[in-house]
Design a protein around this motif. Structure first.
Motif, short mmCIF file in Angstrom:
data_model
loop_
_atom_site.label_atom_id
_atom_site.label_comp_id
_atom_site.label_asym_id
_atom_site.label_seq_id
_atom_site.Cartn_x
_atom_site.Cartn_y
_atom_site.Cartn_z
N GLN A 4 -39.84 50.72 -1.41
CA GLN A 4 -40.40 50.79 -0.07
C GLN A 4 -39.55 51.74 0.76
OE1 GLN A 4 -42.49 48.25 1.82
NE2 GLN A 4 -43.48 47.57 -0.04
N GLN A 5 -40.19 52.70 1.36
CA GLN A 5 -39.48 53.65 2.21
C GLN A 5 -39.64 53.23 3.66
OE1 GLN A 5 -40.76 57.67 1.82
NE2 GLN A 5 -39.13 58.47 3.06
N ALA A 6 -38.56 53.34 4.40
CA ALA A 6 -38.60 52.99 5.82
C ALA A 6 -39.45 54.00 6.58
CB ALA A 6 -37.19 52.95 6.38
N HIS A 7 -40.17 53.52 7.55
CA HIS A 7 -40.98 54.37 8.42
C HIS A 7 -40.54 54.17 9.86
CE1 HIS A 7 -43.46 54.68 4.86
NE2 HIS A 7 -44.17 55.62 5.45
N SER A 31 -33.92 61.34 5.87
CA SER A 31 -32.77 60.88 5.08
C SER A 31 -31.74 62.01 5.00
CB SER A 31 -33.20 60.46 3.68
OG SER A 31 -33.67 61.58 2.96
N LEU A 32 -30.52 61.63 4.69
CA LEU A 32 -29.46 62.62 4.58
C LEU A 32 -29.57 63.42 3.29
CD1 LEU A 32 -26.43 60.53 5.85
CD2 LEU A 32 -27.69 62.28 7.08
#
Length: 67
Positions: A4-7, A31-32
């Protein structure tokens, strides 16, 4: 198992007259690091350990020759 990727909520249309966001959209969070495979991450980690190991050896050699 998919990850799950943060939104985060972004403002894509801003009204400068009223200083309000007129349209918001949920987008993936920045993301970095760029997306990479496990193999690529392993290569980066092994190179980092190699550099740190070489620096540690260089330090130990400097300590042993200065005595």
């Amino acid at each position: 198992m998919p990850t799950q990727q943060a939104h985060v909520l972004y403002c894509v249309a801003f009204d400068e007259v009223t200083n309000e966001c007129t349209q918001q959209v949920w987008m993936p969070a920045p993301s970095l690091l760029p997306p990479m495979t496990i193999e690529q991450a392993g290569q980066i980690a092994s190179m980092a350990f190699l550099v740190l190991g070489a620096a540690w050896c260089w330090k130990k050699l400097g300590q042993s020759t200065s005595r």
